[in-house]
Design an enzyme around this catalytic site. Sequence first.
Site, mmCIF file in Angstrom:
data_model
loop_
_atom_site.group_PDB
_atom_site.id
_atom_site.type_symbol
_atom_site.label_atom_id
_atom_site.label_comp_id
_atom_site.label_asym_id
_atom_site.label_seq_id
_atom_site.Cartn_x
_atom_site.Cartn_y
_atom_site.Cartn_z
ATOM 1 N N LYS A 82 -3.878 -6.741 -0.179
ATOM 2 C CA LYS A 82 -5.316 -6.339 -0.747
ATOM 3 C C LYS A 82 -4.724 -6.031 -2.732
ATOM 4 O O LYS A 82 -5.164 -6.431 -3.921
ATOM 5 C CB LYS A 82 -6.239 -5.509 -0.235
ATOM 6 C CG LYS A 82 -7.179 -4.751 -1.316
ATOM 7 C CD LYS A 82 -8.714 -3.851 -0.284
ATOM 8 C CE LYS A 82 -8.144 -2.162 -0.981
ATOM 9 N NZ LYS A 82 -7.889 -2.098 -1.891
ATOM 10 N N ASN A 83 -4.421 -4.695 -2.241
ATOM 11 C CA ASN A 83 -3.578 -4.146 -3.843
ATOM 12 C C ASN A 83 -2.798 -4.927 -4.671
ATOM 13 O O ASN A 83 -3.102 -4.919 -5.445
ATOM 14 C CB ASN A 83 -3.051 -2.776 -3.322
ATOM 15 C CG ASN A 83 -4.306 -2.082 -2.945
ATOM 16 O OD1 ASN A 83 -5.540 -1.500 -2.969
ATOM 17 N ND2 ASN A 83 -3.751 -0.841 -1.766
ATOM 18 N N CYS B 203 -12.899 3.634 -3.539
ATOM 19 C CA CYS B 203 -13.320 4.758 -1.922
ATOM 20 C C CYS B 203 -13.856 5.891 -3.048
ATOM 21 O O CYS B 203 -12.905 6.400 -3.661
ATOM 22 C CB CYS B 203 -12.527 4.226 -1.069
ATOM 23 S SG CYS B 203 -11.782 3.030 -0.324
ATOM 24 N N ARG C 267 -11.684 10.899 -8.620
ATOM 25 C CA ARG C 267 -10.628 10.015 -9.442
ATOM 26 C C ARG C 267 -9.967 9.285 -10.836
ATOM 27 O O ARG C 267 -11.021 8.221 -11.373
ATOM 28 C CB ARG C 267 -10.658 8.490 -8.223
ATOM 29 C CG ARG C 267 -10.880 8.127 -7.286
ATOM 30 C CD ARG C 267 -11.433 7.531 -6.377
ATOM 31 N NE ARG C 267 -9.909 6.614 -6.561
ATOM 32 C CZ ARG C 267 -9.550 5.073 -5.187
ATOM 33 N NH1 ARG C 267 -10.469 5.140 -4.707
ATOM 34 N NH2 ARG C 267 -8.949 4.653 -5.177
ATOM 35 N N PRO C 268 -9.509 9.887 -11.597
ATOM 36 C CA PRO C 268 -9.281 10.455 -13.329
ATOM 37 C C PRO C 268 -8.910 8.289 -13.744
ATOM 38 O O PRO C 268 -7.974 8.192 -12.516
ATOM 39 C CB PRO C 268 -8.493 11.431 -13.783
ATOM 40 C CG PRO C 268 -8.086 11.624 -12.185
ATOM 41 C CD PRO C 268 -8.452 11.023 -10.934
ATOM 42 N N ASP D 290 -2.868 5.643 2.420
ATOM 43 C CA ASP D 290 -3.588 4.743 2.938
ATOM 44 C C ASP D 290 -3.306 4.466 4.126
ATOM 45 O O ASP D 290 -4.048 4.378 5.401
ATOM 46 C CB ASP D 290 -3.384 3.563 2.538
ATOM 47 C CG ASP D 290 -3.698 3.098 0.330
ATOM 48 O OD1 ASP D 290 -3.725 2.655 0.280
ATOM 49 O OD2 ASP D 290 -4.533 4.796 0.336
ATOM 50 N N ARG E 76 -14.243 -4.564 3.132
ATOM 51 C CA ARG E 76 -13.065 -5.257 2.043
ATOM 52 C C ARG E 76 -11.490 -5.386 2.235
ATOM 53 O O ARG E 76 -10.873 -5.911 1.088
ATOM 54 C CB ARG E 76 -13.315 -3.654 0.805
ATOM 55 C CG ARG E 76 -14.512 -3.350 0.675
ATOM 56 C CD ARG E 76 -14.620 -1.765 -0.611
ATOM 57 N NE ARG E 76 -13.269 -1.669 -1.415
ATOM 58 C CZ ARG E 76 -13.478 -0.701 -1.830
ATOM 59 N NH1 ARG E 76 -13.156 0.407 -0.917
ATOM 60 N NH2 ARG E 76 -12.000 -0.830 -2.309
HETATM 61 C C1 EPZ Z 1 -4.118 2.467 -5.599
HETATM 62 O O1 EPZ Z 1 -5.298 3.856 -6.267
HETATM 63 C C2 EPZ Z 1 -5.024 1.666 -4.443
HETATM 64 N N1 EPZ Z 1 -6.071 1.453 -5.115
HETATM 65 C C3 EPZ Z 1 -5.176 2.755 -3.489
HETATM 66 O O2 EPZ Z 1 -6.223 2.208 -2.533
HETATM 67 C C4 EPZ Z 1 -4.095 4.453 -2.797
HETATM 68 O O3 EPZ Z 1 -4.218 5.290 -2.419
HETATM 69 C C5 EPZ Z 1 -3.474 4.825 -4.310
HETATM 70 O O4 EPZ Z 1 -3.051 3.188 -5.414
HETATM 71 C C6 EPZ Z 1 -2.224 5.827 -3.845
HETATM 72 O O5 EPZ Z 1 -1.280 4.945 -3.319
HETATM 73 C C7 EPZ Z 1 -5.881 0.702 -5.283
HETATM 74 O O6 EPZ Z 1 -4.179 -0.462 -5.948
HETATM 75 C C8 EPZ Z 1 -6.812 -1.432 -5.722
HETATM 76 P P1 EPZ Z 1 -3.785 6.296 -8.310
HETATM 77 P P2 EPZ Z 1 -4.834 4.133 -7.500
HETATM 78 O O7 EPZ Z 1 -3.625 6.047 -9.645
HETATM 79 O O8 EPZ Z 1 -4.301 3.222 -8.364
HETATM 80 C C9 EPZ Z 1 -4.183 10.960 -9.679
HETATM 81 C C10 EPZ Z 1 -7.036 0.915 -0.285
HETATM 82 O O9 EPZ Z 1 -7.638 1.878 0.380
HETATM 83 N N2 EPZ Z 1 -4.712 9.519 -11.050
HETATM 84 O O10 EPZ Z 1 -1.829 5.781 -7.480
HETATM 85 O O11 EPZ Z 1 -6.095 4.684 -8.563
HETATM 86 C C11 EPZ Z 1 -5.317 10.314 -8.732
HETATM 87 O O12 EPZ Z 1 -6.110 11.039 -8.414
HETATM 88 C C12 EPZ Z 1 -6.852 2.306 -1.649
HETATM 89 O O13 EPZ Z 1 -5.795 0.034 -0.343
HETATM 90 C C13 EPZ Z 1 -4.393 10.833 -12.473
HETATM 91 O O14 EPZ Z 1 -4.434 11.935 -11.976
HETATM 92 O O15 EPZ Z 1 -3.865 5.237 -7.658
HETATM 93 C C14 EPZ Z 1 -3.988 10.900 -6.969
HETATM 94 O O16 EPZ Z 1 -4.212 12.236 -7.179
HETATM 95 C C15 EPZ Z 1 -7.142 3.628 -1.495
HETATM 96 N N3 EPZ Z 1 -5.147 10.460 -12.996
HETATM 97 C C16 EPZ Z 1 -3.010 10.380 -8.193
HETATM 98 O O17 EPZ Z 1 -2.400 10.389 -9.205
HETATM 99 C C17 EPZ Z 1 -4.935 9.120 -12.946
HETATM 100 O O18 EPZ Z 1 -4.762 8.272 -14.285
HETATM 101 C C18 EPZ Z 1 -2.516 8.785 -7.242
HETATM 102 O O19 EPZ Z 1 -3.655 7.729 -7.852
HETATM 103 C C19 EPZ Z 1 -5.136 7.350 -12.202
HETATM 104 C C20 EPZ Z 1 -4.279 9.336 -11.351
#
Ligand code: EPZ
Length: 428
Positions: free
Chosen positions: A22-23, A117, A122-123, A306, A398
């Site tokens: 998916k991702n 989710c 989620r910044p 995840d 999803r």
């Molecule tokens: C991706 O989300 C995945 N989604 C998520 O999977 C997964 O949990 C996550 O990566 C971590 O592996 C997709 O790929 C569509 P991140 P993403 O940016 O990219 C912080 C699922 O179940 N952060 O790696 O949104 C954030 O708050 C979903 O398939 C910032 O601070 O995650 C978090 O603590 C749920 N600033 C950490 O980084 C930013 O600009 C990791 O988030 C971006 C993120």
Amino acid sequence: MEKIIISGGRPLNGEIPVSGFKNAAVAIVLATILTEDKCIIENLPQISDVTISLEILRSMGVRIKYINKTTAEIDSTFVKPDLAPYELVRKMRASYYLVGSLLGRFKKAVVGLPGGCDFGVRPIDQHIKGFEALGSKVTVESGCIEADATKGLVGTNIYMDVVSVGATINVMLAAVKADGVTVIENAAHEPHVVDTANFLNACGADISGAGTDTIKIRGVKNLHGATYAIIPDMIEAGTYLIAGAATGGKLRVTNLIPKHLDSLTAKLEEMGVTLIEEDEAITVISDGKLNRANIKTQPYPGFPTDLNPQMGVLLCLAQGTSILTEGVWENRFRYVEELKRMGAKIKVDGRTAVVEGVGALSGAGVRALDLRAGAAMIVAGLAATGRTTIEEIFHIQRGYEDIIEKLQAVGADIRMVTIPDNIYEKAN
Ligand code: EPZ
């Protein structure tokens, strides 16, 4: 309204095939905007996040043709950059890849802020940091993110303050056609980052280092089309391996890349589960006796966040008390309240959950609170004694292709029923 009904306590035996990731799929589908040509994307999972991604493109003038159940031809030649429909964009987090793709091709993007989710804030500050470093002016107001680089995008060095999958991929999308070289430091290593880089390189991009801390992107003038197959879904695979460990039996999970699951298989073996690894499959053999364990979720190659909810279920069934620490999101334990309805004894304090091994769970009525929490409720229902009903299953749809059919094929007593909505109005 649809519900899932499970009569638990039956071991899973047989084979479950894993679908496309998916991702990776949502990133690569939206990345096709960068090409001025046709792409053929194979091994697409039949899940609503992919359907939404394709619908978003279609409404922007992209021509989509399904060649078969899992292969789509995507022609972005005539995409219109200002038509991303908010009502679709808000349905999934990965919509933010539209910004990187539109910026990369048109040097301008106006996209509604994404949904997805809900496990805390989620910044997208790291995405914005990357876009601005490349020379675009970014504003976020009235629910929209607007990036303007009409003066052009210029390659530069970007150090990610946080390891972020989304920001790493989004900056890659914006940088592939920038003038000069972009280096992303402290990049995410996830397999879907690598898969997206490999797709872009198949289209003529010049990206090296994906999968390491440092990704180098040399800007190119144009990207042509490509035929590309999405990698298998490591989180779907991990979910089924955990389900096999939780229910006992002998379950062979096929069409996966074992390397992607090293952190999970190591933990399952530590818990006393037997695993047989082949080139593209892993067999889990469990007699239901599980040792306790301590787990901390981390960015790849650490234990995947995840799989936190699914592993939370397994730890309930282990002998002894386990500690599960969430190292990525601020609140990934919303599922615990639902699990307690099935007899779980879990104490959550911030990012740490102390899980008491209760030996067995009992069926109950629960809700899917998000995609992976929903998957965890299925794992819990399969392992529990008695009947479990799961509501709000649209979350699960999803990200898990044919999950009911796949589990029925290995002996699970699981089905989806449709309840007329008005039955609830009368009850209220
Ligand atoms: C991706 O989300 C995945 N989604 C998520 O999977 C997964 O949990 C996550 O990566 C971590 O592996 C997709 O790929 C569509 P991140 P993403 O940016 O990219 C912080 C699922 O179940 N952060 O790696 O949104 C954030 O708050 C979903 O398939 C910032 O601070 O995650 C978090 O603590 C749920 N600033 C950490 O980084 C930013 O600009 C990791 O988030 C971006 C993120």
